[in-house]
Every structure is written in structure tokens, then in C-alpha cells.
Design an enzyme around this catalytic site. Sequence first.
Site, short mmCIF file in Angstrom:
data_model
loop_
_atom_site.label_atom_id
_atom_site.label_comp_id
_atom_site.label_asym_id
_atom_site.label_seq_id
_atom_site.Cartn_x
_atom_site.Cartn_y
_atom_site.Cartn_z
N SER A 71 116.04 14.17 88.53
CA SER A 71 117.53 13.97 89.08
C SER A 71 117.85 15.58 89.53
O SER A 71 117.66 16.42 88.89
CB SER A 71 118.56 13.31 88.72
OG SER A 71 119.27 14.04 87.75
N ALA A 127 132.69 6.27 88.14
CA ALA A 127 133.90 5.94 89.02
C ALA A 127 134.41 4.47 89.45
O ALA A 127 135.12 4.45 90.55
CB ALA A 127 133.92 6.94 90.50
N GLU A 164 119.82 -4.87 84.88
CA GLU A 164 120.97 -4.43 84.44
C GLU A 164 121.42 -5.33 83.13
O GLU A 164 121.80 -4.60 82.02
CB GLU A 164 122.26 -4.78 85.20
CG GLU A 164 122.47 -4.02 86.37
CD GLU A 164 123.32 -2.58 86.04
OE1 GLU A 164 124.29 -2.79 85.15
OE2 GLU A 164 123.05 -1.51 86.23
N ASP A 176 127.39 -5.88 93.00
CA ASP A 176 127.24 -4.72 93.17
C ASP A 176 125.90 -4.60 93.99
O ASP A 176 125.92 -4.05 95.20
CB ASP A 176 126.97 -3.88 91.91
CG ASP A 176 128.54 -3.78 91.39
OD1 ASP A 176 129.44 -4.09 92.01
OD2 ASP A 176 128.60 -3.56 90.33
#
Length: 386
Positions: A71, A127, A164, A176
Amino acid sequence: MTPPPGIDELAATFRSTFGAAPDGVWQAPGRVNLIGEHTDYNEGFVLPFAIDRTARVAVRIRPDSTVRLLSTFGNQGLTTADAGALNRATARGWTKYPLGVLWALQQRGLPVTGMDVLLDSDVPRGAGLSSSHAIECAVITALNELTGAGLGVQDMVLATQRAENDFVGAPTGIMDQSASLRGAAGHAVFLDCRDQSIRLVPFGAARAGLEMLVIDTKVSHSHAGGGYAARRSSCELGSEVLGVKSLRDVGLDDLAEAGGLLDDETFRRVRHVVTENDRVLQTVELLGSAGPQAIGHLLDASHASMRDDFEISCAELDLAVDAARSAGALGARMTGGGFGGSAIALTPVGAVRGVRAAVERSFAQAGYTAPDIFSVRPAAGAMRLA
């Protein structure tokens, strides 16, 4: 087609890291949940929208089973794994998400394949804006195309949910990834989590002279933590005692009887889900009839329910919501799984500066870390960029 800004740089970094050009670059957005919290795994209703902050992945399929992941943020460095021996216990940090997607596709019969992945993202982590699902949705969109898997959008939703649940270890529903994969610019995604049907609902905040502010409290949260799982267990207990398949089958008129059958904590958990489902339906109706300026009171009521009945707020979220309301926001609520993360504040354009200042001032006076405050717009879902 001219690549979006930053795509050439991402591809160049990929080449310098992995020694070859990527097969392509894909992106998937984070999401804000306008209303409908912890209703998804109770087969209820949710109303999220994809936002104009995204995870972008440059991907190349390898001829062997090696997986290499890097990343542009953090200090994790290059991670290497074997696609033929993916292990939830050894996956670390953000790499759990692309590895989980690859694992989930293998469980659906996709042949073992190696890949090189470079991730870049401007979705804030921790967040409550679904940064993890943005990664997963970008990766599955890429792999679906590159491997010829031929999955429809709903198959990709369910595959990322399995990643998930069973690889990452977070007992999340389908909200989501549904927003990230099925979102559309200028619209919220009205999702029935029982039959998985969606309807795009116009959410023209800008046309109504409004901005949706996100207030990132900097209190990090994780769906893999115990608080989320405990709330889900409470909902399952409530369903069992009430003799229903899920809390979707409990209506407002049933709450009086439920109060006599459930212990106080379980009843409050159930009451939140039942009333939140109703608030989602009211919000959808008002958006269609009166517009976004009419939904502020429902955002406020949603936050009160999450704070008092579901008990997933925190002091920083409550302060953000209260300060935003006092400074002129039409409505405000925490968004996401809770225990930290972000609040949203639907705010008239003329009040945005005052709301920002009021929230920042309140946090400073309380001795909290300064929040990050920014506007988001309903954006398109996952796509190929280059």
C-alpha cells in the site's frame, strides 16, 4: 479515455515495485450510511450512499500462486502470501481484505491464482466510512474481470460478505459492500436486507442548498471487536425470545409486548432496531416527497436511539452531534458500526463554516484530538479506471 488524476502515478509505482505494468486499475468508494444502523444483519432496511472517497488498486494476475501486496500508506511494507494456502490467522493489517476476497472466490470454485496488488486509498481508516469494504470491493471488481469469474453484482456482494465474516472475522451484513458496488452519483441506495433488493433514491443535497459534513472523531473502531458482536448476539437473543426469524418481523406495535418478555438491555437493543427500520422507511418517503431538508429530525432521533438504546456512541460522537446541531445543522447522527468513527451533519451551505468552527472549538475545549471535518457527495460505485 484520459486516466483520472493520480492513476498514472499509481501505475508507475506498481511498475517500479513489481517489475511489470498492472493489468489495470480499479476503484471502489467508501460509504456514508444516511440512516439505518445495525439493521442490516437483522434483515431490515438501510439507506447508505457511496461517497467521493475511494480505494484504488492496481492489479496484475501472476502465472504462479504468489500474492504480493503493498500500500501507499502505513509502514507495513511488502507482504507476500501463497494463494494456495491463505490463512486468516497470519493475515495482518489491510492485507486481510484482499486476501479475504481471494479466499472467498476460491471457496466459490475460482482456481488458485497469484496476484500483485498496489493499494492507494483516501477513505479514512477506522472512521466508520467502510474503508475495508472499499478495498474488498475494488479487489473483487478487478479479480472478477481479470479471471473471467463472471460474477454478478449480487454475487460479489455476498462474496465480500463471506470474506468479512469468515476470513476477516467481522460479523457484518451486506450494507457496506452493497453501497460500494451498487452506488450511483446523486443517489442513496435503499436496500432491503431480507431479499437484497435495492432501489436508488435521489439524494440531491447540493440542489437543496445542503452539504453532508463528515466529522471524523479520530476515535478508531473495528467491526472485529467485541462490541459489535455483542450487539448482534443481543439481536439474535431478542429474535429467539420473540419467536421471529429476525427483528425485521417485529413492528412498532409489538414493542409493548416485547417489553414484558425481554430483559431491559435486550429490549432496548430490539427497540433500536425496530424504530430504526421505521426511520429508514420514513426517510425514503420524505426524500421522495419533501426532499433532504425534511429529514433532519429523523437523523437526530436515530442518534438518540443509538446512544441510549443500542449504546454504541461515545463521548466524542455525542459532542460532535450536539455541537453541529447547535451551530445550525438540520440533523446529525453517528454513522457506521459505532464505538468511535464519524458523525454526519446535514448542514445548510451557509452554516457550514459555523458548524465546522463550533465542532472544532468544542473538541478543543474538551481536550479531545482535533477532528477531521469534510464534505462528501453521493458518488458512483466500483469501476475500472484504467
